[in-house]
Design an enzyme around this catalytic site. Structure first.
Site, PDB file in Angstrom:
ATOM      1  N   ALA A  17       0.839  -1.060  -0.288  1.00 51.70           N
ATOM      2  CA  ALA A  17       0.099   0.760  -0.210  1.00 51.70           C
ATOM      3  C   ALA A  17       0.616   1.490   0.265  1.00 51.70           C
ATOM      4  CB  ALA A  17      -0.893  -0.032   1.677  1.00 51.70           C
ATOM      5  N   LYS A  18       0.017   3.040  -0.006  1.00 49.09           N
ATOM      6  CA  LYS A  18       0.934   3.505   0.014  1.00 49.09           C
ATOM      7  C   LYS A  18       2.459   3.671   0.858  1.00 49.09           C
ATOM      8  CE  LYS A  18      -1.890   7.182  -0.250  1.00 49.09           C
ATOM      9  NZ  LYS A  18      -2.628   7.760  -0.820  1.00 49.09           N
TER      10      LYS A  18
END
Ligand code: GLU
Length: 318
Positions: free
Chosen positions: A256-257
């Site tokens: 994820a980010k």
């Protein structure tokens, strides 16, 4: 609804053959390397079988769609060498199809309105009796009387629509995960803001677009029994499934980010172009040696679904 002659109706879209593959990203943000690897795999499964490959953007949740994201996602898919057939399909342009499916389920008495808030569902799920798993609907609104419904309507609570699953157990054979089995709860097919739920839209679209095999991340395997149930209730053709291993961050959680530079443009800013990223993906899938720069054609020639890794890959910079 269960009249088998309706199956053809589900496959009526131009070019629908019942054997295509697809990639169906949500427009919530740029694709990260895990999404891109799943896309590459979906493309390899389809193209190596001589099948068509479709891209469908899942943009029903308007509150989460951000401008420019679709263009960026498509550019990234092209940059890693993927191509697709026909125009990109957008779920937001297909409301009628979803509404028609909901109406068919409703006409068969398979839906009921649910007035529960998330907090109420959580509270019921953690109650000491029955102990349904936290993400399963405990059935609170299933047997409401007309008067009880009217009371909730009068209080201004807009209902979601849930399907009566009757606690059915669905078993399917996943190409990579093997036999998968789960009991299906009464899940939402239309949210209380009127938006068709992901579970419904994905089933309607895969059937209408003639998708023969759904290839997607292993995190979605839990949704599959629900989708198979809906496919059956709507009298549609069941696709095959292959849930592919995920890419994880160094902390073992789904990429994820928060894991840093994990998109194509962020990697490019560090001097790693799309070919290098494709090489990393290929290596992580056992399709290339370190230092090689395989083309998409090379990967097609080497791809063998039976030899894919079954374990997730932990991302570390290329
Ligand atoms: N839109 C979903 C996602 O981006 C994938 C849906 C699917 O492949 O069925 O996670």
């Amino acid at each position: 609804m269960r009249d088998p002659s309706r199956q053809d109706e589900g496959n009526s879209e131009a070019g629908a053959s019942g054997s295509d593959g697809r990639f169906a990203p949500s427009l919530t943000g740029p694709l990260h390397l895990g999404n891109l690897r799943t896309a590459l795999l979906a493309w390899l499964f389809a193209r190596s079988a001589g099948a068509g490959f479709l891209v469908r953007v899942e943009d029903l949740d308007r509150s989460r769609v951000r401008p420019g994201v679709e263009e960026g996602q498509l550019a990234d898919l092209r940059a890693i060498g993927l191509d697709w057939d026909g125009p990109v399909v957008r779920q937001s342009e297909r409301m009628e199809l979803y509404e028609e499916a909901i109406a068919r389920l409703d006409a068969d008495g398979l839906l009921y309105p649910c007035y529960c808030t998330r907090a109420e569902i959580r509270a019921a799920a953690s109650a000491p009796h029955g102990i349904p798993a936290a993400d399963r609907y405990p059935g609170t609104c299933r047997e409401l009387t007309k008067a009880e419904r009217a009371e909730r309507e009068a209080a201004g609570r807009p209902p979601a629509l849930r399907v009566r699953s009757e606690g059915v157990r669905v078993i399917f054979e996943d190409r990579l995960l093997g036999r998968f089995e789960d009991e299906v709860d009464d899940f939402v097919v239309r949210r209380n803001d009127g938006t068709p739920a992901y579970q419904l839209a994905v089933v309607v679209d895969d059937a209408a677009q003639g998708v023969g095999e759904v290839v997607r991340g292993a995190d979605l395997a839990d949704s599959t029994p629900r989708q198979i149930l809906l496919t059956r209730l709507l009298g549609l053709t069941e696709p095959a499934y292959a849930h592919v291993p995920l890419v994880l961050g160094p902390d073992g959680r789904r990429l994820a980010k928060r894991h840093g530079a994990v998109t194509l443009s962020e990697r490019a800013a560090r001097g790693e172009g799309p070919e290098r990223i494709r090489a990393w993906m290929a290596c992580s899938l056992g399709l290339a040696e370190a230092g090689e720069k395989p083309t998409p054609g090379d990967l097609l020639g080497r791809f063998d679904p039976t030899r894919l890794p079954r374990e997730p890959t932990v991302w570390s910079a290329v």
